[in-house]
Design a protein around this motif. Structure first.
Motif, PDB file in Angstrom:
ATOM      1  N   THR A   1       0.827  -1.201   0.000  1.00 45.23           N
ATOM      2  CA  THR A   1       0.000   0.000   0.000  1.00 45.23           C
ATOM      3  C   THR A   1       0.860   1.249   0.000  1.00 45.23           C
ATOM      4  OG1 THR A   1      -1.743  -1.141   1.170  1.00 45.23           O
ATOM      5  CG2 THR A   1      -1.773   1.242   1.294  1.00 45.23           C
ATOM      6  N   GLY A   2       0.505   2.172  -0.871  1.00 46.08           N
ATOM      7  CA  GLY A   2       1.192   3.443  -0.940  1.00 46.08           C
ATOM      8  C   GLY A   2       2.379   3.458  -1.878  1.00 46.08           C
ATOM      9  N   GLN A   3       2.888   2.285  -2.264  1.00 51.21           N
ATOM     10  CA  GLN A   3       4.024   2.271  -3.189  1.00 51.21           C
ATOM     11  C   GLN A   3       3.546   2.713  -4.559  1.00 51.21           C
ATOM     12  OE1 GLN A   3       6.510  -1.193  -3.396  1.00 51.21           O
ATOM     13  NE2 GLN A   3       7.331  -0.606  -5.369  1.00 51.21           N
ATOM     14  N   LEU A   4       4.278   3.616  -5.133  1.00 50.96           N
ATOM     15  CA  LEU A   4       3.956   4.169  -6.440  1.00 50.96           C
ATOM     16  C   LEU A   4       5.093   3.848  -7.388  1.00 50.96           C
ATOM     17  CD1 LEU A   4       2.333   6.163  -8.281  1.00 50.96           C
ATOM     18  CD2 LEU A   4       3.656   7.982  -7.231  1.00 50.96           C
ATOM     19  N   THR A   5       4.771   3.243  -8.516  1.00 53.20           N
ATOM     20  CA  THR A   5       5.754   2.977  -9.557  1.00 53.20           C
ATOM     21  C   THR A   5       5.308   3.704 -10.804  1.00 53.20           C
ATOM     22  OG1 THR A   5       6.284   0.802  -8.646  1.00 53.20           O
ATOM     23  CG2 THR A   5       6.907   1.201 -10.930  1.00 53.20           C
ATOM     24  N   MET A   6       6.228   4.455 -11.399  1.00 53.65           N
ATOM     25  CA  MET A   6       5.925   5.167 -12.634  1.00 53.65           C
ATOM     26  C   MET A   6       6.835   4.640 -13.731  1.00 53.65           C
ATOM     27  SD  MET A   6       6.065   9.211 -13.679  1.00 53.65           S
ATOM     28  CE  MET A   6       5.150   9.696 -12.250  1.00 53.65           C
ATOM     29  N   TYR A   7       6.218   4.163 -14.792  1.00 55.22           N
ATOM     30  CA  TYR A   7       6.935   3.702 -15.975  1.00 55.22           C
ATOM     31  C   TYR A   7       7.066   4.895 -16.906  1.00 55.22           C
ATOM     32  CZ  TYR A   7       6.022  -0.797 -13.946  1.00 55.22           C
ATOM     33  OH  TYR A   7       5.985  -1.849 -13.080  1.00 55.22           O
ATOM     34  N   THR A   8       8.308   5.183 -17.327  1.00 55.98           N
ATOM     35  CA  THR A   8       8.606   6.414 -18.039  1.00 55.98           C
ATOM     36  C   THR A   8       9.576   6.168 -19.183  1.00 55.98           C
ATOM     37  OG1 THR A   8      10.552   6.935 -16.700  1.00 55.98           O
ATOM     38  CG2 THR A   8       8.447   7.716 -15.864  1.00 55.98           C
TER      39      THR A   8
ATOM     40  N   THR B   1       2.705   3.307 -23.807  1.00 57.33           N
ATOM     41  CA  THR B   1       2.215   4.609 -23.379  1.00 57.33           C
ATOM     42  C   THR B   1       2.736   4.932 -21.981  1.00 57.33           C
ATOM     43  OG1 THR B   1       0.207   4.198 -24.648  1.00 57.33           O
ATOM     44  CG2 THR B   1       0.153   6.014 -23.077  1.00 57.33           C
ATOM     45  N   VAL B   2       3.402   6.088 -21.875  1.00 61.55           N
ATOM     46  CA  VAL B   2       3.907   6.548 -20.587  1.00 61.55           C
ATOM     47  C   VAL B   2       3.449   7.983 -20.359  1.00 61.55           C
ATOM     48  CG1 VAL B   2       5.892   5.007 -20.472  1.00 61.55           C
ATOM     49  CG2 VAL B   2       6.131   7.176 -21.662  1.00 61.55           C
ATOM     50  N   PRO B   3       3.295   8.399 -19.118  1.00 61.88           N
ATOM     51  CA  PRO B   3       3.530   7.600 -17.924  1.00 61.88           C
ATOM     52  C   PRO B   3       2.418   6.584 -17.689  1.00 61.88           C
ATOM     53  CG  PRO B   3       2.683   9.745 -17.287  1.00 61.88           C
ATOM     54  CD  PRO B   3       2.877   9.767 -18.781  1.00 61.88           C
ATOM     55  N   THR B   4       2.826   5.387 -17.315  1.00 57.83           N
ATOM     56  CA  THR B   4       1.914   4.380 -16.788  1.00 57.83           C
ATOM     57  C   THR B   4       2.298   4.238 -15.325  1.00 57.83           C
ATOM     58  OG1 THR B   4       1.603   3.237 -18.889  1.00 57.83           O
ATOM     59  CG2 THR B   4       1.201   1.961 -16.893  1.00 57.83           C
ATOM     60  N   VAL B   5       1.303   4.279 -14.456  1.00 56.38           N
ATOM     61  CA  VAL B   5       1.534   4.293 -13.010  1.00 56.38           C
ATOM     62  C   VAL B   5       0.832   3.091 -12.384  1.00 56.38           C
ATOM     63  CG1 VAL B   5       1.027   5.577 -10.889  1.00 56.38           C
ATOM     64  CG2 VAL B   5       1.724   6.804 -12.949  1.00 56.38           C
ATOM     65  N   THR B   6       1.522   2.427 -11.462  1.00 55.66           N
ATOM     66  CA  THR B   6       0.877   1.395 -10.647  1.00 55.66           C
ATOM     67  C   THR B   6       0.966   1.830  -9.189  1.00 55.66           C
ATOM     68  OG1 THR B   6       2.896   0.078 -10.369  1.00 55.66           O
ATOM     69  CG2 THR B   6       1.483  -0.470 -12.245  1.00 55.66           C
ATOM     70  N   LEU B   7      -0.098   1.533  -8.454  1.00 51.72           N
ATOM     71  CA  LEU B   7      -0.100   1.835  -7.021  1.00 51.72           C
ATOM     72  C   LEU B   7      -1.140   0.986  -6.328  1.00 51.72           C
ATOM     73  CD1 LEU B   7      -2.708   3.858  -6.095  1.00 51.72           C
ATOM     74  CD2 LEU B   7      -1.476   5.363  -7.623  1.00 51.72           C
ATOM     75  N   VAL B   8      -1.006   0.884  -5.014  1.00 50.10           N
ATOM     76  CA  VAL B   8      -1.997   0.220  -4.173  1.00 50.10           C
ATOM     77  C   VAL B   8      -2.547   1.272  -3.233  1.00 50.10           C
ATOM     78  CG1 VAL B   8      -2.429  -1.570  -2.470  1.00 50.10           C
ATOM     79  CG2 VAL B   8      -0.813  -2.001  -4.320  1.00 50.10           C
ATOM     80  N   SER B   9      -3.852   1.473  -3.299  1.00 55.24           N
ATOM     81  CA  SER B   9      -4.493   2.482  -2.447  1.00 55.24           C
ATOM     82  C   SER B   9      -4.624   1.951  -1.021  1.00 55.24           C
ATOM     83  CB  SER B   9      -5.858   2.858  -3.025  1.00 55.24           C
ATOM     84  OG  SER B   9      -6.668   1.720  -3.198  1.00 55.24           O
TER      85      SER B   9
ATOM     86  N   VAL C   1      -3.653  10.600  -8.779  1.00 58.66           N
ATOM     87  CA  VAL C   1      -2.675   9.791  -8.066  1.00 58.66           C
ATOM     88  C   VAL C   1      -2.734  10.095  -6.560  1.00 58.66           C
ATOM     89  CG1 VAL C   1      -0.212   9.296  -7.746  1.00 58.66           C
ATOM     90  CG2 VAL C   1      -1.168   9.511 -10.066  1.00 58.66           C
ATOM     91  N   LYS C   2      -2.758  11.358  -6.219  1.00 62.94           N
ATOM     92  CA  LYS C   2      -2.803  11.748  -4.797  1.00 62.94           C
ATOM     93  C   LYS C   2      -4.074  11.235  -4.135  1.00 62.94           C
ATOM     94  CE  LYS C   2      -1.840  16.088  -5.689  1.00 62.94           C
ATOM     95  NZ  LYS C   2      -1.533  17.520  -5.518  1.00 62.94           N
ATOM     96  N   ARG C   3      -5.187  11.329  -4.843  1.00 64.06           N
ATOM     97  CA  ARG C   3      -6.469  10.857  -4.279  1.00 64.06           C
ATOM     98  C   ARG C   3      -6.397   9.355  -4.005  1.00 64.06           C
ATOM     99  NH1 ARG C   3     -10.386   8.396  -6.710  1.00 64.06           N
ATOM    100  NH2 ARG C   3      -9.803   9.086  -8.805  1.00 64.06           N
ATOM    101  N   LEU C   4      -5.876   8.594  -4.955  1.00 60.53           N
ATOM    102  CA  LEU C   4      -5.799   7.144  -4.787  1.00 60.53           C
ATOM    103  C   LEU C   4      -4.813   6.745  -3.692  1.00 60.53           C
ATOM    104  CD1 LEU C   4      -6.015   6.002  -8.501  1.00 60.53           C
ATOM    105  CD2 LEU C   4      -7.746   5.707  -6.723  1.00 60.53           C
ATOM    106  N   LEU C   5      -3.786   7.541  -3.486  1.00 57.43           N
ATOM    107  CA  LEU C   5      -2.832   7.269  -2.410  1.00 57.43           C
ATOM    108  C   LEU C   5      -3.351   7.725  -1.043  1.00 57.43           C
ATOM    109  CD1 LEU C   5       0.538   8.263  -4.103  1.00 57.43           C
ATOM    110  CD2 LEU C   5      -0.204   5.959  -3.473  1.00 57.43           C
ATOM    111  N   GLY C   6      -4.460   8.444  -1.062  1.00 54.43           N
ATOM    112  CA  GLY C   6      -4.995   8.969   0.184  1.00 54.43           C
ATOM    113  C   GLY C   6      -4.281  10.220   0.635  1.00 54.43           C
ATOM    114  N   ALA C   7      -3.559  10.878  -0.294  1.00 51.91           N
ATOM    115  CA  ALA C   7      -2.781  12.057   0.054  1.00 51.91           C
ATOM    116  C   ALA C   7      -3.486  13.347  -0.341  1.00 51.91           C
ATOM    117  CB  ALA C   7      -1.418  12.003  -0.644  1.00 51.91           C
ATOM    118  N   ALA C   8      -4.661  13.233  -0.958  1.00 51.47           N
ATOM    119  CA  ALA C   8      -5.364  14.437  -1.416  1.00 51.47           C
ATOM    120  C   ALA C   8      -6.313  14.964  -0.373  1.00 51.47           C
ATOM    121  CB  ALA C   8      -6.107  14.150  -2.705  1.00 51.47           C
TER     122      ALA C   8
END
Length: 91
Positions: free
Chosen positions: A8-15, A60-68, A84-91
């Motif tokens: 949870t909370g880990q964010l990976t961005m493919y670029t 297609t980039v950015p492609t982002v993976t995360l666990v809310s 992204v911030k909303r899904l991470l609970g940071a918004a």
């Protein structure tokens, strides 16, 4: 579908190094103190395959993976920083 996200909370961005949308999203998230693991799909063939598998065969980039915080895995293509911030609970 399993994503390469670990917890949870880990964010990976493919670029890529030349992607303006990637640079913008990274800077917007960094401004809010959100860290990420960045993977260049031009240097990592497995990452390029993953990106293509979730984007209809396109790199297609950015492609982002995360666990809310609710444990749900998300794979997003060219998301806004706000999403992204909303899904991470940071918004």
């Amino acid at each position: 579908m399993a994503t390469p996200t670990a917890h949870t909370g880990q964010l990976t961005m493919y670029t890529t190094t030349w992607c303006g949308f990637c640079r913008r999203l990274k800077s917007q998230l960094a401004r809010d103190g959100i860290t990420m693991r960045e993977v260049d799909i031009e240097r990592d063939p497995a990452a390029a395959e993953f990106v293509m598998s979730v984007n209809g065969g396109n790199q297609t980039v950015p492609t982002v993976t995360l666990v809310s915080p609710d444990g749900q895995e998300h794979v997003l293509t060219n998301p806004s920083a706000k999403t992204v911030k909303r899904l991470l609970g940071a918004a």
